[in-house]
Structure formats: C-alpha cells, structure tokens
Design a protein around this motif. Structure first.
Motif, PDB file in Angstrom:
ATOM      1  N   GLU A 135      51.782  30.830  35.038  1.00 21.33           N
ATOM      2  CA  GLU A 135      51.056  31.926  34.273  1.00 21.33           C
ATOM      3  C   GLU A 135      51.352  33.555  34.878  1.00 21.33           C
ATOM      4  O   GLU A 135      51.475  34.495  34.347  1.00 21.33           O
ATOM      5  N   LEU A 136      51.335  33.450  36.214  1.00 22.45           N
ATOM      6  CA  LEU A 136      51.849  34.809  37.035  1.00 22.45           C
ATOM      7  C   LEU A 136      53.023  35.140  37.081  1.00 22.45           C
ATOM      8  O   LEU A 136      53.461  36.308  37.291  1.00 22.45           O
ATOM      9  N   LEU A 137      53.924  34.580  36.670  1.00 22.99           N
ATOM     10  CA  LEU A 137      55.442  34.954  36.770  1.00 22.99           C
ATOM     11  C   LEU A 137      55.785  35.781  35.301  1.00 22.99           C
ATOM     12  O   LEU A 137      56.701  36.534  35.364  1.00 22.99           O
ATOM     13  N   THR A 138      54.955  35.688  34.361  1.00 23.60           N
ATOM     14  CA  THR A 138      55.463  36.469  33.232  1.00 23.60           C
ATOM     15  C   THR A 138      54.572  37.847  32.984  1.00 23.60           C
ATOM     16  O   THR A 138      53.461  38.112  33.900  1.00 23.60           O
ATOM     17  N   ARG A 139      55.142  38.836  32.497  1.00 26.10           N
ATOM     18  CA  ARG A 139      54.377  39.996  32.449  1.00 26.10           C
ATOM     19  C   ARG A 139      53.135  40.113  31.711  1.00 26.10           C
ATOM     20  O   ARG A 139      52.063  40.684  32.067  1.00 26.10           O
ATOM     21  N   GLU A 140      53.026  38.951  30.723  1.00 27.95           N
ATOM     22  CA  GLU A 140      51.589  38.855  29.908  1.00 27.95           C
ATOM     23  C   GLU A 140      50.785  38.187  30.754  1.00 27.95           C
ATOM     24  O   GLU A 140      49.589  38.558  30.825  1.00 27.95           O
ATOM     25  N   GLY A 141      50.993  37.447  31.671  1.00 31.32           N
ATOM     26  CA  GLY A 141      50.315  36.584  32.820  1.00 31.32           C
ATOM     27  C   GLY A 141      49.769  37.744  33.681  1.00 31.32           C
ATOM     28  O   GLY A 141      48.673  37.659  33.887  1.00 31.32           O
ATOM     29  N   LYS A 142      50.441  38.604  34.021  1.00 29.31           N
ATOM     30  CA  LYS A 142      49.954  39.508  34.968  1.00 29.31           C
ATOM     31  C   LYS A 142      49.137  40.661  34.505  1.00 29.31           C
ATOM     32  O   LYS A 142      48.088  40.897  34.861  1.00 29.31           O
ATOM     33  N   GLU A 143      49.420  41.063  33.051  1.00 31.73           N
ATOM     34  CA  GLU A 143      48.446  41.988  32.353  1.00 31.73           C
ATOM     35  C   GLU A 143      47.060  41.241  32.323  1.00 31.73           C
ATOM     36  O   GLU A 143      45.966  41.567  32.372  1.00 31.73           O
ATOM     37  N   LYS A 144      47.249  39.748  31.748  1.00 29.01           N
ATOM     38  CA  LYS A 144      45.854  39.099  31.505  1.00 29.01           C
ATOM     39  C   LYS A 144      45.272  39.033  32.887  1.00 29.01           C
ATOM     40  O   LYS A 144      43.944  39.076  32.924  1.00 29.01           O
ATOM     41  N   LEU A 145      45.867  38.867  34.056  1.00 26.83           N
ATOM     42  CA  LEU A 145      45.402  38.834  35.283  1.00 26.83           C
ATOM     43  C   LEU A 145      44.412  40.130  35.803  1.00 26.83           C
ATOM     44  O   LEU A 145      43.296  40.026  36.338  1.00 26.83           O
ATOM     45  N   ALA A 146      45.171  41.384  35.306  1.00 23.97           N
ATOM     46  CA  ALA A 146      44.778  42.503  35.516  1.00 23.97           C
ATOM     47  C   ALA A 146      43.520  42.625  34.771  1.00 23.97           C
ATOM     48  O   ALA A 146      42.376  43.271  35.536  1.00 23.97           O
ATOM     49  N   ARG A 147      43.246  42.269  33.704  1.00 23.65           N
ATOM     50  CA  ARG A 147      42.095  42.594  32.728  1.00 23.65           C
ATOM     51  C   ARG A 147      40.888  41.417  33.438  1.00 23.65           C
ATOM     52  O   ARG A 147      39.798  41.855  33.325  1.00 23.65           O
ATOM     53  N   GLU A 148      41.248  40.295  33.704  1.00 24.93           N
ATOM     54  CA  GLU A 148      40.269  39.447  34.327  1.00 24.93           C
ATOM     55  C   GLU A 148      39.678  40.013  35.776  1.00 24.93           C
ATOM     56  O   GLU A 148      38.617  39.775  35.875  1.00 24.93           O
ATOM     57  N   ILE A 149      40.696  40.527  36.618  1.00 26.48           N
ATOM     58  CA  ILE A 149      40.256  41.214  37.729  1.00 26.48           C
ATOM     59  C   ILE A 149      39.388  42.395  37.595  1.00 26.48           C
ATOM     60  O   ILE A 149      38.244  42.698  38.147  1.00 26.48           O
ATOM     61  N   LEU A 150      39.551  42.876  36.438  1.00 34.18           N
ATOM     62  CA  LEU A 150      38.783  44.314  36.177  1.00 34.18           C
ATOM     63  C   LEU A 150      37.356  43.750  35.718  1.00 34.18           C
ATOM     64  O   LEU A 150      36.462  44.242  36.248  1.00 34.18           O
ATOM     65  N   ARG A 151      37.327  42.746  34.787  1.00 31.49           N
ATOM     66  CA  ARG A 151      35.827  42.241  34.372  1.00 31.49           C
ATOM     67  C   ARG A 151      35.280  41.414  35.691  1.00 31.49           C
ATOM     68  O   ARG A 151      34.077  41.917  35.810  1.00 31.49           O
ATOM     69  N   GLU A 152      35.939  40.969  36.708  1.00 33.03           N
ATOM     70  CA  GLU A 152      35.186  40.401  37.649  1.00 33.03           C
ATOM     71  C   GLU A 152      34.837  41.371  38.768  1.00 33.03           C
ATOM     72  O   GLU A 152      34.034  40.977  39.494  1.00 33.03           O
ATOM     73  N   SER A 153      35.522  42.394  38.968  1.00 35.04           N
ATOM     74  CA  SER A 153      35.299  43.320  39.988  1.00 35.04           C
ATOM     75  C   SER A 153      33.947  44.279  39.523  1.00 35.04           C
ATOM     76  O   SER A 153      33.437  44.698  40.675  1.00 35.04           O
ATOM     77  N   VAL A 154      33.684  44.385  38.373  1.00 33.62           N
ATOM     78  CA  VAL A 154      32.374  44.862  38.115  1.00 33.62           C
ATOM     79  C   VAL A 154      31.384  44.085  37.705  1.00 33.62           C
ATOM     80  O   VAL A 154      29.930  44.568  37.762  1.00 33.62           O
ATOM     81  N   ARG A 155      31.356  42.840  37.866  1.00 31.70           N
ATOM     82  CA  ARG A 155      30.366  41.743  37.428  1.00 31.70           C
ATOM     83  C   ARG A 155      29.358  41.934  38.669  1.00 31.70           C
ATOM     84  O   ARG A 155      28.101  41.871  38.320  1.00 31.70           O
ATOM     85  N   PRO A 156      29.751  41.981  39.875  1.00 31.15           N
ATOM     86  CA  PRO A 156      28.552  42.012  41.065  1.00 31.15           C
ATOM     87  C   PRO A 156      27.820  43.182  40.897  1.00 31.15           C
ATOM     88  O   PRO A 156      26.402  43.318  41.475  1.00 31.15           O
ATOM     89  N   MET A 157      28.096  44.318  40.174  1.00 31.54           N
ATOM     90  CA  MET A 157      27.336  45.572  39.877  1.00 31.54           C
ATOM     91  C   MET A 157      26.327  45.060  38.775  1.00 31.54           C
ATOM     92  O   MET A 157      25.665  46.073  38.309  1.00 31.54           O
ATOM     93  N   GLY A 158      26.283  44.274  38.070  1.00 32.70           N
ATOM     94  CA  GLY A 158      25.589  43.937  36.952  1.00 32.70           C
ATOM     95  C   GLY A 158      26.047  44.402  35.611  1.00 32.70           C
ATOM     96  O   GLY A 158      25.340  44.536  34.490  1.00 32.70           O
TER      97      GLY A 158
END
Length: 198
Positions: A135-158
C-alpha cells in the motif's frame, strides 16, 4: 420682616426650578445615549450580516476557531518526529520510517497543534501500523496515507473530517437527502519529509 420671609420663599421656589431643569437635562442625555447605543448595535448587526452573506468563510472560521490566513503570507509548518513502525505485512517482517510535517495557516494554530501532539502522534502511529508495504509503495497509497494522517491529526482537537471514500459512497446512495455542513480543517496539507519502507 416681610422682606426676609419673601426672600426665603423666592429662594426655595428658584431652587426647585433648578432641580427640575437638572432632572430634565439628565433624562435627555440618558435618552440620547440609549438611542445612540441602539443605533450602533443595529449597524454592527447589519455589517455582520452583510459579511456573512458575502462569503461562507466567516462562519466556518468562527466554528473551528481558526482564521483563514491572508493571501501572500507564508504558511506555518509543524514537523513531527520521524515515525518508525512495523508494517502489517504477514509474510515478512517489514518496517517503515516516515517523516511527516503538517502545514497550517498561522503560528497560533501551530501552537494549538503542539498542545495535542501526543494524541496526534498516537493516531498517526495507529494508521501507519495498519498499512502494508504494498500500500505504501504506490503513489496512490502515499496520497491516501496523507489524507488519513490529515484526518487523524485534527481528531484530538474535536474536528471530524469525512473520509473521501465515505463521501463517494454517500454521493452514490440517495439515502442522505440533507447535505452535511463542510468542516474546515486547521491542517491544510500533510507533507512527507522522509519515506523509507524496508
């Protein structure tokens, strides 16, 4: 003797008229202040209503507490310590070392993110540990990971951001008639500074 008594009566009558004038003046001033305050309040409400109609950015910024940066100002970057995690590959032991930097609009937002950093790091580690090397070796996998990190990075702020896959599924199904109000994320972009998969 009639003169002193007449003088006292004239003085008492003149003093009563002065008190009435003072009360009338005070009442007039209070009335002007009340009318002026009411007019100022109406003008401020009218101005705020006009701003709300001009752009939908004002309510979104008010809800999240994060103001939009002025055009032409550089963004603020919040680097996270590098992550080293075992990946979810079953056939072999693989790991990833990933450096992440979060882009935010202003230094105030960066300070708010730093206050939540332990929870943000924990959420990002949980996302990374469920990924496989394929999953991480493809460009699409990296882009999906970036979106998931974005979502998870703001979750602690509510702040709950919709996943794009969920939005696509909602668009295809006709069950949801009411459109959800878009939530603005204080993190504008997730950038990778290192990305090693072994």
């Amino acid at each position: 003797m009639a003169t002193p008594a007449g003088a006292e009566a004239a003085a008492a009558g003149g003093g009563g008229g002065g008190k009435k004038k003072l009360i009338i003046i005070i009442a007039a001033v209070l009335l002007l202040v009340i009318i002026g305050g009411g007019a100022a309040l109406m003008l401020m409400k009218k101005k705020q209503h006009a701003e709300d109609e001009d752009g939908a950015e004002a309510p979104a910024a008010a809800e999240t507490g994060h103001a939009k940066p002025k055009p032409g100002t550089p963004p603020t970057f919040v680097p996270l310590d590098p992550f080293t995690v075992n990946l979810a590959d079953k056939e072999v032991d693989r790991f990833a070392q990933i450096g992440v930097t979060l882009e935010v609009g202003d230094p105030k937002t960066a300070d708010q993110l730093k206050a939540y950093m332990p929870a943000i790091r924990s959420n990002v580690l949980m996302v990374l540990s469920h990924k496989t090397s394929a999953e991480l070796l493809t460009r699409e996998g990296k882009e999906k990971l970036a979106r998931e990190i974005l979502r998870e990075s703001v979750r602690p702020m509510g702040i709950e951001l919709d996943d794009e896959e969920d939005e696509d599924a909602a668009a295809t199904s006709k069950k949801k008639k009411k459109k959800k109000k878009a939530v603005e994320s204080p993190v504008t972009q997730v950038l990778f500074s290192t990305f090693i998969v072994q």
